[in-house]
Design an enzyme around this catalytic site. Sequence first.
Site, PDB file in Angstrom:
ATOM      1  N   ASP A   1     -38.606  25.929  -0.947  1.00  0.00           N
ATOM      2  CA  ASP A   1     -39.676  26.924  -0.757  1.00  0.00           C
ATOM      3  C   ASP A   1     -41.060  26.275  -0.742  1.00  0.00           C
ATOM      4  OD1 ASP A   1     -39.874  26.172  -3.404  1.00  0.00           O
ATOM      5  OD2 ASP A   1     -39.602  28.185  -4.231  1.00  0.00           O
TER       6      ASP A   1
ATOM      7  N   CYS B   1     -43.953  -1.963  -8.133  1.00  0.00           N
ATOM      8  CA  CYS B   1     -43.651  -1.112  -6.975  1.00  0.00           C
ATOM      9  C   CYS B   1     -42.501  -1.691  -6.145  1.00  0.00           C
ATOM     10  CB  CYS B   1     -44.884  -0.974  -6.086  1.00  0.00           C
ATOM     11  SG  CYS B   1     -46.306  -0.228  -6.877  1.00  0.00           S
TER      12      CYS B   1
END
Length: 220
Positions: A135, A44
């Site tokens: 959207d 990470c």
Amino acid sequence: MPNLGDVFPDFTADSTSGPIKFHEWLGDSWGIFFSHPADYTPVCTTELGHVASIMPEFQKRGLKAIAISCNKVDDHKGWIKDIQDYSKLGDTWPYPIVADPNRELAVKLGMLDPAEKDKAGLPLTARAVFIIGPDKKLKLSLLYPATTGRNFTEILRVIDSLKLTAEKKVATPANWKQGERCMVLPTVKPDECSTLFPKGVNTVAMPSGKGYMRFTPQPD
């Protein structure tokens, strides 16, 4: 996990940039939402640092980045200092990291990796990637196991394809990169091609005699 075309779930959570209301934060932009198993973990650390270093690439594509890890904000802020040092970054941090200490969002979004567990024996959060359109609908999802780091060069390539194909009646072939020729959608009728693709269309002859392999330079 949400399906392609679904409205991506809205959520409110704390982050390194303060409280986040996801749909409000995204606004009219494209977004990438990517998860991490835990703070202070090696893979990470490389991923978050790399994303910070390529933020100009996301920004020129009109895309916002946001990460999530199953720890508290104070943990995130301490971890960021390690990430900045490892990746030779400056003192500023360019995108929020959401806190999910109770794994509520990880469970809600289906991001758990049952094969990899933490010290307490709980499943780690997988390396999910969600691309969300203006959207608020999910345009792409990728799910890597906790042990495999993501290829953000490929993710940028996919974003280029998603944005192009959302605006033009084309698809992108295998290994396509920005600026290369595209394929005309099968739904485009032959008499529409000259209007839609003024740069021309090349149809490749196939043994079947069907004219479905149609190529055109990348539309502007």
